[in-house]
Design an enzyme around this catalytic site. Sequence first.
Site, mmCIF file in Angstrom:
data_model
loop_
_atom_site.group_PDB
_atom_site.id
_atom_site.type_symbol
_atom_site.label_atom_id
_atom_site.label_comp_id
_atom_site.label_asym_id
_atom_site.label_seq_id
_atom_site.Cartn_x
_atom_site.Cartn_y
_atom_site.Cartn_z
ATOM 1 N N LYS A 267 5.082 -28.607 -24.780
ATOM 2 C CA LYS A 267 5.415 -29.922 -24.209
ATOM 3 C C LYS A 267 4.147 -30.692 -23.872
ATOM 4 O O LYS A 267 3.143 -30.104 -23.486
ATOM 5 C CB LYS A 267 6.235 -29.754 -22.920
ATOM 6 N N ARG B 40 12.769 -41.773 -9.176
ATOM 7 C CA ARG B 40 13.485 -43.060 -9.132
ATOM 8 C C ARG B 40 14.939 -42.853 -8.720
ATOM 9 O O ARG B 40 15.420 -41.723 -8.662
ATOM 10 C CB ARG B 40 13.471 -43.686 -10.529
ATOM 11 N N GLU C 246 6.002 -23.227 -22.447
ATOM 12 C CA GLU C 246 7.025 -22.552 -21.641
ATOM 13 C C GLU C 246 7.898 -21.680 -22.522
ATOM 14 O O GLU C 246 7.969 -21.888 -23.730
ATOM 15 C CB GLU C 246 7.961 -23.606 -20.995
ATOM 16 N N ASN D 47 12.378 -36.597 -11.246
ATOM 17 C CA ASN D 47 12.471 -38.038 -11.455
ATOM 18 C C ASN D 47 12.265 -38.732 -10.115
ATOM 19 O O ASN D 47 12.964 -38.448 -9.152
ATOM 20 C CB ASN D 47 13.828 -38.409 -12.032
ATOM 21 N N GLY E 90 11.605 -36.435 -20.293
ATOM 22 C CA GLY E 90 12.811 -37.058 -20.822
ATOM 23 C C GLY E 90 13.040 -36.764 -22.293
ATOM 24 O O GLY E 90 13.725 -37.509 -22.979
ATOM 25 N N GLY E 91 12.462 -35.656 -22.781
ATOM 26 C CA GLY E 91 12.731 -35.246 -24.157
ATOM 27 C C GLY E 91 11.720 -35.763 -25.164
ATOM 28 O O GLY E 91 11.831 -35.480 -26.351
ATOM 29 N N LEU F 186 14.409 -22.001 -23.406
ATOM 30 C CA LEU F 186 15.743 -21.536 -23.019
ATOM 31 C C LEU F 186 16.737 -22.072 -24.046
ATOM 32 O O LEU F 186 16.760 -23.266 -24.320
ATOM 33 C CB LEU F 186 16.089 -22.014 -21.613
ATOM 34 N N LYS G 69 3.321 -33.518 -15.895
ATOM 35 C CA LYS G 69 4.292 -32.415 -15.815
ATOM 36 C C LYS G 69 3.632 -31.083 -15.438
ATOM 37 O O LYS G 69 4.301 -30.193 -14.914
ATOM 38 C CB LYS G 69 5.049 -32.273 -17.137
ATOM 39 N N LYS H 93 22.388 -39.294 -21.448
ATOM 40 C CA LYS H 93 23.559 -38.721 -20.789
ATOM 41 C C LYS H 93 24.781 -39.574 -21.080
ATOM 42 O O LYS H 93 24.669 -40.799 -21.171
ATOM 43 C CB LYS H 93 23.313 -38.639 -19.284
HETATM 44 C C1 MV4 Z 1 13.417 -27.420 -22.201
HETATM 45 C C2 MV4 Z 1 14.483 -26.903 -22.951
HETATM 46 C C3 MV4 Z 1 14.519 -25.537 -23.149
HETATM 47 N N1 MV4 Z 1 13.556 -24.742 -22.629
HETATM 48 N N2 MV4 Z 1 12.488 -26.596 -21.707
HETATM 49 C C4 MV4 Z 1 14.509 -32.043 -22.778
HETATM 50 C C5 MV4 Z 1 14.280 -33.179 -21.881
HETATM 51 C C6 MV4 Z 1 13.229 -32.767 -20.924
HETATM 52 N N3 MV4 Z 1 13.601 -33.201 -19.622
HETATM 53 C C7 MV4 Z 1 13.152 -31.296 -21.023
HETATM 54 N N4 MV4 Z 1 14.012 -30.902 -22.103
HETATM 55 C C8 MV4 Z 1 14.219 -29.606 -22.425
HETATM 56 N N5 MV4 Z 1 13.302 -28.721 -21.937
HETATM 57 C C9 MV4 Z 1 12.565 -25.291 -21.924
HETATM 58 N N6 MV4 Z 1 11.615 -24.495 -21.431
HETATM 59 C C10 MV4 Z 1 15.441 -27.791 -23.448
HETATM 60 C C11 MV4 Z 1 15.311 -29.151 -23.195
HETATM 61 C C12 MV4 Z 1 16.370 -29.992 -23.718
HETATM 62 C C13 MV4 Z 1 17.248 -30.666 -22.869
HETATM 63 C C14 MV4 Z 1 17.136 -30.585 -21.474
HETATM 64 C C15 MV4 Z 1 17.997 -31.262 -20.643
HETATM 65 C C16 MV4 Z 1 19.023 -32.032 -21.190
HETATM 66 C C17 MV4 Z 1 19.162 -32.120 -22.545
HETATM 67 C C18 MV4 Z 1 18.285 -31.456 -23.406
HETATM 68 C C19 MV4 Z 1 18.435 -31.539 -24.771
HETATM 69 C C20 MV4 Z 1 17.572 -30.879 -25.595
HETATM 70 C C21 MV4 Z 1 16.532 -30.101 -25.065
#
Ligand code: MV4
Length: 462
Positions: A171, A304, A213, A302, A177-178, A216, A128, A250
């Site tokens: 992170k 894929r 990071e 992603n 993917g969380g 948000l 990442k 999702k």
């Molecule tokens: C974040 C975020 C807030 N701020 N990064 C979760 C999955 C991974 N793809 C990245 N994720 C997040 N990254 C920053 N800087 C909040 C999430 C996040 C989230 C993102 C997309 C869809 C659902 C989510 C659920 C919880 C947290």
Amino acid sequence: MSAPVGIEKASAPFDTVLIANRGEIAARIQKACRALGLKTVMICSEADRLAKYGDAAEHFLCIGPSPAAKSYLNQDAILLAARLTGAGAIHPGYGFLSEKASFAEAIDRAGLVFIGPPASAIATMGDKIAAKRAMISAGVPCVPGPDTALPDDRGLIDRTAREIGYPVIIKAAGGGGGRGMRVVSEPQQLHEAVALTREEARQAFGSAELYMEKFLQHPRHIEIQVVCDRHGNAIWLGHRDCSMQRRHQKVVEEAPAPGITAKLIGPVGQACVEACRQIGYRGVGTFEFLYEDGRFYFIEMNTRLQVEHPVTEMTSGLDIVREQIAIAQGMPLTLGQAEIGCEGHAIECRINAEDPETFLPSAGVIDELNLPEGPGIRIDTHIHAGYRVSPYYDSLIAKLIVHAETRSAAIVKMRDALAATRISGISTNLPFLSAILDDDGFGRGETDIHYLEHWLKTRRPA
Ligand code: MV4
């Protein structure tokens, strides 16, 4: 930095595709192969031996026991199946081995074609931090924070967080993917959070590398679909909103993302295409963004085909899986950027075999099955009356997709389609999906990534 997209050496021609997956996506890929006049080989585990979708393939081979680690994740068994059946290409679908660079590499080494991006692109996006660096140099907007690994020095860690401004998120570079992340809202929690995330990262991903990071707090999850051929053509197919999720799964996806104007997202889409050229990307891919207060922030790519690709197929008119396979054959894209439009609105509901209240998986035999049909209604599924839902795999059993002229017409169509769907013998999340479609906030398009979990906590018990 890898070479930019250009004319690549042609890949070995193939007339047979091995589908290294199961369930609805195996059936979906099989149809796309048929449409291209290709033969197919399907593989399965012992649990999936009786799956009817196997009948459509030239060969249907059981390659191992039910646990995925012994079948769908067994690279050697899959390569052996390809050799035994004369398959010249392998489609990994989503999940399982689809984002494993070592699998793409092994397929290359065996002289076969991996239907996906180059192994190097999978590896870059899997790291990442490397992904973020690639995005910054291509002009893709990223979340504020360094594009380097977090150091060990406590003073430097403190300074990084102070410069970004609390709250921050830690992170794992090997996560995604969380998985492997932790929010820190105040300086006192910082060092413990870093230590815990580092240890988890070491255990889960075999790498202790972390990055930091800005966190948000109420973003939407918006993603951009790209398709790139071997001839230097790269296009983007518009956007999807996937904010309606629970525990990083999702539940409902839609295209286009409500309220996002072409003016707002146009430059972001162009930057994604530029990034694809710079990293030598090929095949289909998705750029994931967080969207907050009118701005986009890249989080992950992603590499894929995604579960939710159908909503983009409905609004763009392009068969993404067919393009993906044709690209692997060395064919140029059938459309240029100027020919890509966004017609109407599409919504997808993921129908899962699970309890609608507890979300626990529900296995068993489907006895009665009634699926809706009609104009603007599409179902991607492998199930049928008498199908046994296995406890071994993901609980997704069908995707219900609707397409209509406007978002509100699509919502009405989805409500009716859900009401006309009857699946008995097992529990499904159909009542949960119907409740979402009836929700006023969803109707107004006022969702963010926390909406669904908040709604579950506060709604009156059904
Ligand atoms: C974040 C975020 C807030 N701020 N990064 C979760 C999955 C991974 N793809 C990245 N994720 C997040 N990254 C920053 N800087 C909040 C999430 C996040 C989230 C993102 C997309 C869809 C659902 C989510 C659920 C919880 C947290």
